[in-house]
Motif scaffolding. Structure first.
Motif, short mmCIF file in Angstrom:
data_model
loop_
_atom_site.label_atom_id
_atom_site.label_comp_id
_atom_site.label_asym_id
_atom_site.label_seq_id
_atom_site.Cartn_x
_atom_site.Cartn_y
_atom_site.Cartn_z
N ARG A 8 1.10 -1.44 0.08
CA ARG A 8 -0.20 0.51 0.25
C ARG A 8 1.25 1.30 -0.72
O ARG A 8 1.66 1.11 0.39
CB ARG A 8 -0.72 -0.13 1.31
CG ARG A 8 -0.32 0.06 2.66
CD ARG A 8 -1.40 0.60 3.92
NE ARG A 8 -0.81 0.19 4.60
CZ ARG A 8 -0.10 1.26 5.68
NH1 ARG A 8 -0.18 2.44 4.72
NH2 ARG A 8 0.75 1.00 6.94
N LYS A 9 -0.06 1.94 -1.24
CA LYS A 9 1.34 3.15 -1.32
C LYS A 9 1.16 4.70 0.28
O LYS A 9 -0.16 4.58 0.75
CB LYS A 9 0.58 3.87 -1.96
CG LYS A 9 1.73 5.35 -2.68
CD LYS A 9 2.66 5.23 -3.81
CE LYS A 9 3.04 6.12 -4.16
NZ LYS A 9 4.06 6.55 -4.19
N ASP A 10 2.49 4.78 1.12
CA ASP A 10 1.58 5.68 2.07
C ASP A 10 3.17 7.13 1.79
O ASP A 10 4.35 6.93 2.16
CB ASP A 10 2.53 5.07 2.99
CG ASP A 10 2.76 5.83 4.43
OD1 ASP A 10 1.70 7.18 4.68
OD2 ASP A 10 2.81 5.66 5.55
N GLY A 11 2.22 7.87 1.42
CA GLY A 11 3.21 9.55 1.17
C GLY A 11 4.02 8.61 -0.37
O GLY A 11 2.90 8.32 -1.40
N ARG A 12 5.53 8.24 0.01
CA ARG A 12 6.04 8.24 -1.03
C ARG A 12 6.70 7.08 -0.77
O ARG A 12 7.28 6.61 -2.24
CB ARG A 12 6.68 9.28 -1.35
CG ARG A 12 6.87 11.29 -1.05
CD ARG A 12 8.27 11.81 -1.67
NE ARG A 12 9.14 11.53 -2.56
CZ ARG A 12 10.14 12.33 -3.11
NH1 ARG A 12 10.38 12.73 -2.18
NH2 ARG A 12 10.94 11.96 -4.26
N VAL A 13 6.53 6.90 0.20
CA VAL A 13 6.76 4.78 0.13
C VAL A 13 5.61 4.08 -0.03
O VAL A 13 4.10 4.39 0.07
CB VAL A 13 7.89 4.47 0.89
CG1 VAL A 13 8.76 5.63 0.82
CG2 VAL A 13 6.84 5.10 1.94
N PHE A 14 6.27 2.54 -0.49
CA PHE A 14 5.18 1.59 0.24
C PHE A 14 5.78 0.95 0.97
O PHE A 14 6.51 0.43 1.77
CB PHE A 14 4.96 -0.01 -1.26
CG PHE A 14 4.49 1.32 -2.86
CD1 PHE A 14 3.54 0.61 -2.96
CD2 PHE A 14 5.40 1.21 -3.76
CE1 PHE A 14 2.98 1.26 -3.94
CE2 PHE A 14 5.01 1.72 -4.73
CZ PHE A 14 3.68 1.19 -5.24
N ILE A 15 4.40 0.61 1.82
CA ILE A 15 4.26 -0.31 2.39
C ILE A 15 4.02 -1.80 2.84
O ILE A 15 2.69 -2.41 2.37
CB ILE A 15 3.23 0.36 3.92
CG1 ILE A 15 3.95 1.32 4.00
CG2 ILE A 15 3.42 -0.34 5.27
CD1 ILE A 15 5.40 1.63 4.85
N TYR A 16 4.27 -2.69 3.25
CA TYR A 16 4.78 -4.27 2.98
C TYR A 16 3.83 -5.31 3.27
O TYR A 16 4.42 -4.72 4.91
CB TYR A 16 5.93 -4.62 2.07
CG TYR A 16 6.37 -4.15 0.93
CD1 TYR A 16 5.81 -4.44 -0.31
CD2 TYR A 16 7.52 -3.46 0.84
CE1 TYR A 16 6.41 -3.91 -1.36
CE2 TYR A 16 7.74 -2.67 -0.36
CZ TYR A 16 7.29 -2.99 -1.17
OH TYR A 16 7.27 -2.34 -2.73
N THR A 17 2.84 -5.52 3.97
CA THR A 17 2.84 -6.89 4.45
C THR A 17 2.54 -7.98 3.89
O THR A 17 1.96 -8.76 2.67
CB THR A 17 1.07 -6.43 5.54
OG1 THR A 17 0.02 -5.70 3.91
CG2 THR A 17 1.15 -4.73 6.55
N SER A 18 2.52 -8.99 4.97
CA SER A 18 2.62 -10.32 4.06
C SER A 18 0.56 -10.89 3.22
O SER A 18 0.15 -10.61 4.66
CB SER A 18 3.33 -11.67 4.68
OG SER A 18 2.99 -11.98 5.55
N LEU A 19 0.83 -11.88 2.80
CA LEU A 19 -0.53 -12.13 2.36
C LEU A 19 -0.29 -13.79 2.83
O LEU A 19 -1.42 -14.38 2.83
CB LEU A 19 -1.31 -12.01 0.91
CG LEU A 19 -1.44 -10.80 0.66
CD1 LEU A 19 -1.06 -10.22 -1.04
CD2 LEU A 19 -2.62 -9.86 1.43
N VAL A 20 1.01 -14.31 2.79
CA VAL A 20 1.49 -15.66 3.55
C VAL A 20 2.17 -15.36 4.75
O VAL A 20 3.08 -14.91 4.55
CB VAL A 20 2.47 -16.48 2.27
CG1 VAL A 20 2.55 -17.51 1.93
CG2 VAL A 20 1.59 -16.28 0.54
N GLU A 21 1.70 -16.10 5.08
CA GLU A 21 2.49 -16.68 6.76
C GLU A 21 4.11 -18.13 6.70
O GLU A 21 3.68 -18.49 6.15
CB GLU A 21 1.32 -17.20 7.61
CG GLU A 21 0.72 -16.01 7.92
CD GLU A 21 -0.93 -16.91 9.15
OE1 GLU A 21 -0.19 -17.12 10.22
OE2 GLU A 21 -2.28 -16.16 9.18
#
Length: 128
Positions: A60-73
């Motif tokens: 997800r875009k947060d300002g000028r950077v992307f923030i990553y979270t896993s969809l696979v545990e």
């Protein structure tokens, strides 16, 4: 069990960072991986993009950077890879793998003691 995407060994290194620090930004991923590998930032960006495309990561875009979270545990991925390994090399049975290690003197006495302890604890759990 849900469908787990195919992840290369290099992509797995990226995933380990994500799992440990999520949610995590692109610059943070680059920093952490640059400290433990000789990968260039563009290489890391490419792997992040591939993992998003494979649906292993959400970005997800947060300002000028992307923030990553896993969809696979992590545990799901390890479980899938373990089953795949057993199936590919040992006909899908764990006892064939353990027997192979025993027959080829790959297990130390400490390994065997640890296995016995794990099995004993499992038996005690099942009795309750």
């Amino acid at each position: 069990m849900k469908e787990i995407p195919q992840i290369s060994e290099a992509e797995y290194e990226v995933m380990k960072v994500i799992w440990k620090y999520e949610p995590i930004s692109t610059p943070e991923v680059v920093e952490k991986l640059s400290n433990k590998s000789d990968w260039k930032p563009n290489t890391i960006h490419t792997m992040l993009a591939r993992l998003v495309k494979k649906r292993a990561l959400h970005a997800r875009k947060d300002g000028r950077v992307f923030i990553y979270t896993s969809l696979v545990e992590n545990h799901e991925y390890v479980e899938q890879k373990s089953k795949s390994f057993l199936k590919q090399f040992f006909g899908g049975t764990l006892n064939s793998m353990v027997l192979n290690f025993i027959e080829n003197d790959q297990l130390s006495n400490e390994d065997i003691s640890e296995l016995k302890k794990i099995l004993s604890m499992r038996d005690k759990k099942g009795e309750k």
